[in-house]
Scaffold this motif. Sequence first.
Motif, PDB file in Angstrom:
ATOM      1  N   PHE A 176      -1.455   5.505  -3.738  1.00  0.00           N
ATOM      2  CA  PHE A 176      -2.064   6.774  -3.592  1.00  0.00           C
ATOM      3  C   PHE A 176      -1.854   7.726  -4.839  1.00  0.00           C
ATOM      4  CE2 PHE A 176       2.123   8.656  -2.823  1.00  0.00           C
ATOM      5  CZ  PHE A 176       2.071   9.904  -3.436  1.00  0.00           C
ATOM      6  N   SER A 198      -2.568   5.026   3.931  1.00  0.00           N
ATOM      7  CA  SER A 198      -2.851   5.484   2.582  1.00  0.00           C
ATOM      8  C   SER A 198      -4.139   4.367   2.295  1.00  0.00           C
ATOM      9  CB  SER A 198      -1.581   5.170   1.715  1.00  0.00           C
ATOM     10  OG  SER A 198      -0.844   6.139   1.918  1.00  0.00           O
ATOM     11  N   LEU A 234      -4.999  12.148   2.001  1.00  0.00           N
ATOM     12  CA  LEU A 234      -4.249  11.265   1.117  1.00  0.00           C
ATOM     13  C   LEU A 234      -2.935  11.709   0.856  1.00  0.00           C
ATOM     14  CD1 LEU A 234      -4.499   8.929  -0.896  1.00  0.00           C
ATOM     15  CD2 LEU A 234      -5.347  10.335  -2.507  1.00  0.00           C
ATOM     16  N   ALA A 276      -1.862  -0.485  -1.909  1.00  0.00           N
ATOM     17  CA  ALA A 276      -1.319  -0.164  -0.714  1.00  0.00           C
ATOM     18  C   ALA A 276      -1.126  -1.180   0.353  1.00  0.00           C
ATOM     19  CB  ALA A 276      -2.006   1.251  -0.328  1.00  0.00           C
ATOM     20  N   THR A 326      -0.514  11.010   3.965  1.00  0.00           N
ATOM     21  CA  THR A 326      -0.243   9.733   4.380  1.00  0.00           C
ATOM     22  C   THR A 326       0.774   9.221   3.193  1.00  0.00           C
ATOM     23  OG1 THR A 326      -2.194   8.831   3.231  1.00  0.00           O
ATOM     24  CG2 THR A 326      -2.203   9.106   5.604  1.00  0.00           C
ATOM     25  N   GLY A 327       0.010   9.357   1.722  1.00  0.00           N
ATOM     26  CA  GLY A 327       0.917   8.894   0.754  1.00  0.00           C
ATOM     27  C   GLY A 327       2.370   9.586   0.582  1.00  0.00           C
TER      28      GLY A 327
END
Length: 416
Positions: free
Chosen positions: A228, A287, A311, A377, A314-315
């Motif tokens: 990410f 991600s 982003l 990822a 999640t990251g």
Amino acid sequence: MSSPTSSTVQKAKLPLVVVLLAIGTFLMSTTEFVIAGLLPSIATDLDVSVSQAGLLITAFAVGMIVGAPTISVATMRLPKRLTLILSLLLFAVGHIVAALSEDFAVVLIARVITALATGAFLSIAAVVATTAAGPAHASRAMGVMMSGMGLAIVAGVPLGSFIGQLIGWRGIFWALAILAAVAAVVIGRFAPAEEQQETITFRSQLGVVRQGKLWLVLAATALISGGFLAAYSYISPLLTERTGISEAAVPLLLVGFGIGALLGTVVAGRTGDRKPLATYFAIGGGSALVLLMLIPLSAFVVPTIVLVILLGFTGMGVTAIATPLAVRFGHSGPSLSAALTVSAFNVGIAAATWLAGLALDSSLGTTGPSIVGAGMAILGLIPLVILAIMRATRTTTPVPATQPAGQLDHKATAAR
């Protein structure tokens, strides 16, 4: 009907030290990320090119990669509260030296010193936070502590860049030095003294390097966090050249990323205590999905705005889940395990930004970094699949309600 033990675990409040460490994490993260916005003024002031000034970012990453485990081993016999205080004071000294210097080489060395302090603080703070909260709340404590990083992205970095334009980069460095000194006093005053524990030996610390499960966590951490950050590091050209967002609006969207990051660390911390591997899968898979969607949809404004916020959500959850898992698998040397996680983050950052930069200059153009990020990822899910096959985080013995929060029960926390 819930048992007394589960009820107690759910209602337990996190110790004050976790919040204090979040403040320290805010300072450390601000200095790591704010430098990018200050590079032009630093280059002008020190009479170097912007690309040369960019070495300050590289030097910081190298200092974190090498320094975190090295300082962790070197200070293993010191009380952790003292190590945190010394790290903050060294952090302050590094900024003062840089602020006073007119020589780029000296500023570069000061930046390495600051990185050593940052790596030491984050690795020791992770152990202090998770130990104080107890094994049942380790991920939640890390989520709160690492929310300081999300807050730095939301407020510290844009505010630091704005103030830096008004008072110069030296003023920002002085401010960070003063705040670090104040944080050292506060943590020294309110952080609990370390309880008597079994003596940690050099051999037990280095014993963690033989833990295969730990290396799988570190591999997943480097790949997923790098994934990410590959896209985030080059998000500006994507937004301006492909999406068509004005340069003036980019900082606002980055604040949205930071808000998503702040929420992501908290949510991951709360779910990670119950389902650590499932949470890590959700982070890595989420991600990868967001990055894959960003490739075609970045041509449209509204979907891009939503995806950039997602982003961050999640990251950044990686920061809440990776360290507790690493400490679980490397419980014979918790400080070194946490330090290796810090190194893994920065290895991921270094590799991702290098590969993403190459992709940006290739025929892939502005979507290149997102493609690189998605690939990293997805690769990061492989170590997690192996851990799942190994059933590495099978349900462990519940923590008794009478057990002190600061006492780790190895029977409950050691991975099987």
